[in-house]
Structure formats: C-alpha cells, structure tokens
Design an enzyme around this catalytic site. Structure first.
Site, short mmCIF file in Angstrom:
data_model
loop_
_atom_site.label_atom_id
_atom_site.label_comp_id
_atom_site.label_asym_id
_atom_site.label_seq_id
_atom_site.Cartn_x
_atom_site.Cartn_y
_atom_site.Cartn_z
N ASP A 99 0.64 -1.11 -0.07
CA ASP A 99 0.09 0.05 0.07
C ASP A 99 0.83 1.26 0.20
OD1 ASP A 99 -2.49 1.55 0.53
OD2 ASP A 99 -3.36 -0.26 1.11
N ASP A 207 -3.15 4.52 -2.48
CA ASP A 207 -4.15 5.21 -1.67
C ASP A 207 -4.72 6.47 -2.00
OD1 ASP A 207 -5.66 4.52 1.07
OD2 ASP A 207 -4.85 6.55 1.51
N GLU A 262 -6.47 3.69 -5.86
CA GLU A 262 -7.83 3.93 -5.42
C GLU A 262 -8.29 5.33 -6.01
OE1 GLU A 262 -10.13 3.98 -1.01
OE2 GLU A 262 -8.18 4.96 -1.29
N HIS A 335 -11.07 -3.38 3.45
CA HIS A 335 -10.92 -3.16 4.67
C HIS A 335 -11.76 -2.05 5.02
CE1 HIS A 335 -8.34 -0.79 2.40
NE2 HIS A 335 -8.35 0.49 3.39
N ASP A 336 -12.70 -1.21 4.10
CA ASP A 336 -13.46 -0.09 4.05
C ASP A 336 -14.84 -0.34 3.98
OD1 ASP A 336 -11.04 1.42 4.49
OD2 ASP A 336 -11.08 1.91 2.32
C1 GLC Z 1 -8.19 4.86 1.76
C2 GLC Z 1 -8.12 3.78 2.78
C3 GLC Z 1 -8.60 4.01 3.83
C4 GLC Z 1 -8.11 5.10 4.61
C5 GLC Z 1 -8.14 6.17 3.92
C6 GLC Z 1 -7.34 7.44 4.02
O1 GLC Z 1 -9.51 4.89 1.42
O2 GLC Z 1 -8.49 2.45 2.05
O3 GLC Z 1 -8.72 2.77 4.84
O4 GLC Z 1 -8.79 5.34 5.87
O5 GLC Z 1 -7.67 6.13 2.50
O6 GLC Z 1 -5.99 6.89 4.19
#
Ligand code: GLC
Ligand code: CA
Length: 568
Positions: A99, A207, A262, A335-336
């Site tokens: 990540d 991310d 992402e 995980h979100d």
């Molecule tokens: C992304 C991650 C998430 C995190 C956010 C801020 O969305 O997947 O878990 O809280 O970024 O870093």
C-alpha cells in the site's frame, strides 16, 4: 509501466495485517502470522497478496497514517521478517504489492514534526500550510483558510501556533496532506517506490491517489454543500496526471510492476485518462466505488436497501466502459466496507449467497481481489455502543449525525450497517478460544473483539466441508485461471431488468461462458437465449448438488448460481 501484463492473469488476496493472524501471541496480527499462513493463501489459488499498510504508525487510521515509509511497524515485525515473507510468497508463486499512502502522512512523521516548527525549516513546504482567513488562533477568533470539510474529522484545517498557520487534512487531524506540488515531496515518493522495488515487491496499491493534486488557490466551496466541501478542488486535481506520469517515468517504468490506484468518484471515461493502455498510461487499474452502492466513501451511511439492478448496472457500465483500452479491477470487499454477505447477500443463506456473490464477480473481465475472510463467508459483527468502534471515520460520522439530533437508537442501527469495523474483526481460523487468530498460548486478548460466530464460521470448519464457500472459491479461482475466455472474452449481460437474477456471458471465438446468479431467497426462473443451449453446455460450477433443466431454462433455488461452458 513496462508493457507488462502479468497482472491480467493475477488474482490477489488482500491482507489487513492487524486482523489476519497473530504469530507472537500479543493479540495483534503480524508478519509472523502471515508467514505461518502463506501455504493457506497459496492454497486458494490466488497469485498475489496486497498488504494494507505495514509501516510504523500511531494507528489513528490503522496504518493509513504513516510515520516512516522505510520500515515495518514493530508490532508487525521487522524489515528482515518482511523480506522472509516476501521470499516465502515469491517461492509460492505469489506476487506482493504494497500500500502506498502518499496523499498524507501521520502527524507524528518526522517530516511533519519538523514542518510544523517554523515557516522556514527544511520541511516547511512539505505540507499544505496557509494563513487563516482571519489571523490568529481559533480561540482568539482566527478562522481557517477556507470552508473545506475533512472526510474523517470535522473541518479540513488545524491551527499550529508555532507557525501561526493552518495545515490541511482531508482525512483525520492526524493525517496531514503532503504538498505534492513540492518537487522534493515527489522525489521522496519515487524514492519510496524504489526502496520497495529493491526489496523486489511487485507493485503498489495507491491510496486515494486521485486526491494528490490540490487546486493551488484552495478556493472556498459552496457553503450549501452538506458534506465533503472542497472535494471538487482536489479530486482529479489539476496536476494529478502530470504527477502520476512523473512517478511512472521516474520509478515505475523501470520495473516489471503493476499499480492499482484507489479512485473514488470516477466514471469509466475518467478512468481511461489514468489507465488507457499506451505510452501515456499512468496506472494499470483503478479501484472504483460505484458497484459498492455509490461513488465515494460513506455510501453505507445512506440507508438504502440493496438493489441488484444498481449493482448490475455499475458492473456492466465498467465492463463495457473499459473494454476498449483499459483493464478493470474487481472486488466485493476490502477493509473499508462491511462484509458483502451481510450487505448484498443473506446471512440466512450465508453459504449459498456467498457463492452466488463470488460467481457474480470472479468471471468478469479484470483482476479480482479477495479480502481476508471473504473466502470463508465472514459476516458483519454487532456493536452495542459507538464506544466499541475502533474506526475514526465511524466516530466522526456518529458525531455528525448526533449534531443533527438523530436519536441514538437510530444512529446505532446506522453504525451497525455502515462501520468499517465489520471488515476488521480478527480472521476466524478455528473454533478454539482466540479463533486461532491469537498466537502463542492463545490467551491474549485480541486487539478487537472476534465475531462470536467464529465457533461455526472458520477456516478449519470450511476445510472439512467439501461444499463450503472456501471450497467454492478455490474451484472458481482455478476455473477462472484456466479459461482463456475469462481473460480475453467479451462481456454480455442478459435480463438486465431483472431484480433477482444477474446473468452474463463471456464470449470469445472458441469458448463461451454463461454465469447465472440468483440474489433472491425464493425461486427464480431463467430462460436462456437460443444461442445458449444449456443442454449442450457443460456445467462447470454450481452451488447446488443437482442442476435440473426445463428445456432451455431452469428454476433457481435460493441464491443458486450456475456457470456453463461451451467450447465451439
Ligand atoms: C483509503 C483507505 C482507507 C483510509 C483512507 C485514508 O480510502 O483505503 O482505509 O482510511 O484512504 O488514508
Ligand atoms: Ca502479534
């Protein structure tokens, strides 16, 4: 990127390290635990691992707040242990992606510690500092530079007395945004990439990468916007493509690696700007949100029932939208988001619906990701009060809704529907105390309560049952990897008006695959089109023991799914 394509044949398994497996018995998942479970991961038939952040972090957002990009969180192990895990993975044919969290760091990162001290130190310009609109500390009437909201914790600005300035944080207060307009910051990003390539990692999940370039004037957003004010000024910001190309030319393109970014709030058209194959390609894929119920974070906080048609529309839009020129990512959990069986399937038909959901995405065009516990059908847990949540964004949402005077009972129902804690309960390995998650003597308290259903839902029980969801995932993944049509075929959807069935085909000259999935707890009926003669097709995967036909049609039992293959 090198013109590499291995990622198109890959299937990834996502590890959220804190909850995967605790090797040293302190109740916190770690790399010792991962090392023990590499054979299990390989046994799924996946070909890669994505590690959610492993770096040192005060865990305000569980590793998405990094203090040191060049080390491993001591709770999880050491760089040496990481090297062992990496070698162990590679020996088993598993690629590893890290990540990469570079939109922001932790406020405890040395760069920020230095940056906040004065306006003229080495790191002074590494973060986004601005004078207040009205000068002075907030207690003395000072006001922030603009009206943006953070996504995780109140307004987007925090005041720093030492500089008499404010820093921007799009996420929590402990997650200050880096100033990507500073070339030194971009050099550092490339350095981090090279550091991990030196370890032989195979790529990165980036991310919130579409947030890294902010409109320099940082203008006020409309005061009428109810939430996420400011987003239009940093999502797909003015220089994001320039920066991603710099990362590609300056680091990524020198390695046989892949990247998946992402990307909240994105259309297929926009995704092509990032991912279209060719000399200007910036990312190999993006993670999109549309099929998760909307197009951004917090979608689960909008209390809407699951609508299969919306899910299908989103999948089809992305399947066809990227068909010419870019590659898809495929996922149902991470995980979100809460667990998919609890959201889109049925806890009553847990195994059947888990299988139908698996078939609904594993045969699409793209690279699938399977999240830890998804393969055994872990479900949502239950929080009695918000204090039991460990999630900074849940606590924030709760505060916001309380502010609107929504009663506590209603709010707890929302929390239980939406919280990210659901995906973060410890992995359920067996029915013993500690669920086989807690290592050593097994007596330590796990860092987060284990879902009480671990006594029946766990890896050991699933291994013993040839009809388990786990067995189905193995078969489905093996099938996907064997069939050329899944990698290269066209996508065609049938019955797209149906609110109970999802039916799609993948078609190439030599093979055709038909996937029919029910999303209903009652009988449903599917009649195939004439060019798909079910009596001549081979049933290659199903979740019921028999598969009767009525002519060129069949009745689907609750959450039944069938996959037929034709070789022409
Ligand atoms: C992304 C991650 C998430 C995190 C956010 C801020 O969305 O997947 O878990 O809280 O970024 O870093
Ligand atoms: Ca541990």
């Amino acid at each position: 990127m090198l013109q590499t394509s291995w990622y198109k044949d890959a299937v990834f398994y996502q590890i959220w390290p804190r909850s995967f497996c605790d090797g040293n018995g302190d109740g916190i998942g770690d790399l010792w635990g991962v090392l023990e479970r590499l054979d299990y991961i390989a046994s799924l038939g996946v070909t890669g691992i994505w590690f959610s952040p492993l770096y040192p972090s005060p865990q305000a957002d569980f590793g998405y707040d990094i203090t040191n990009y060049y080390d491993i969180n001591p709770e999880y192990g050491t760089l040496d242990l990481f090297r062992q895990v990496l070698n162990g993975a590679h020996e088993r044919g598993l690629r590893v992606i890290m990540d990469l969290v570079v939109n922001h760091t932790s406020d405890e990162c040395a760069w920020f510690q230095e940056s906040r001290l004065s306006r003229d130190n080495t790191y002074a310009d590494w973060y986004i500092w601005r004078d207040g609109k009205t000068p002075g500390a907030p207690e003395a009437g000072g006001t922030p530079p603009n009206n943006w909201d953070s996504l995780f914790e109140g307004g987007a600005w925090e005041y720093e007395p030492a500089r008499d300035q404010w820093y921007l944080h799009i996420f929590a207060k402990k997650q200050p945004d880096l100033n990507m307009d500073n070339p030194q910051v971009r050099s550092e990003v490339k350095k981090i990439m090279r550091f991990f390539f030196f370890f032989c990692v195979d790529g990165f999940r980036e991310d919130v990468i579409t947030y890294i370039s902010k409109t320099p004037e940082l203008p006020d957003d409309s005061p009428l916007k109810p939430a996420a004010r400011g987003m239009r000024y940093y999502d797909h910001g003015p220089r994001v493509h320039e920066y991603l190309r710099e990362f590609r030319n300056g680091a990524l393109s020198h390695y046989d690696c892949m990247t998946v970014g992402e990307a909240p709030m994105i259309t297929p058209q926009k995704a092509l700007e990032y991912c279209a194959e060719g000399p200007n390609q910036e990312l190999n894929m993006v993670f999109t949100f549309e099929h998760m119920g909307a197009d951004c974070f917090f979608t689960e906080w909008i209390p809407r029932p699951f609508d299969l048609r919306i899910y299908k529309q989103a999948l089809s839009r992305w399947q066809t939208g990227l068909a010419k020129g870019a590659w898809n990512s495929l996922y149902l959990e991470n995980h979100d988001h809460p667990r998919i069986i609890s959201r889109y399937g049925s806890e009553e038909y847990r195994v059947e619906s888990g299988k139908s959901l698996a078939a609904s995405y594993l045969f699409l065009r793209g690279t699938p990701f399977v999240y830890q516990g998804q393969e055994i059908g872990m479900t949502n847990t239950r929080l009695e009060s918000v204090e039991e949540s460990a999630d900074v964004s849940t606590l924030n949402q709760y505060r916001r809704y309380r502010y609107l005077h929504i009663p506590k009972g209603t709010l707890m129902r929302l929390v239980n529907r939406a919280t990210r804690d659901h995906a973060r309960t410890p992995m359920q390995w067996n029915a013993n105390q500690g669920a086989g998650f807690v290592g050593g003597s097994g007596n330590a308290e796990p860092w987060f309560p284990i879902n009480p259903n671990y006594t029946s839902i766990n890896v050991e029980a699933a291994e013993a049952d040839p009809d388990s969801l786990l067995a189905f995932y193995r078969k489905a993944i093996a099938l996907r990897r064997k069939l050329d049509v899944v990698r290269n075929g066209n996508y065609r959807e049938f019955k797209h008006h149906s609110s109970v069935l999802y039916a799609y085909a993948r078609e190439s000259e030599r093979q055709r695959l038909l996937v029919v999935c029910s999303f209903a707890g009652k009988l449903a009926y599917y009649s195939a089109s004439d060019d798909y003669d079910l009596r001549k097709g081979e049933l290659v995967l199903a979740n019921y023991a028999d598969a009767p036909l009525q002519g060129n049609a069949f009745f689907l039992r609750p959450y039944e799914c069938r996959v037929y293959l034709w070789k022409d």
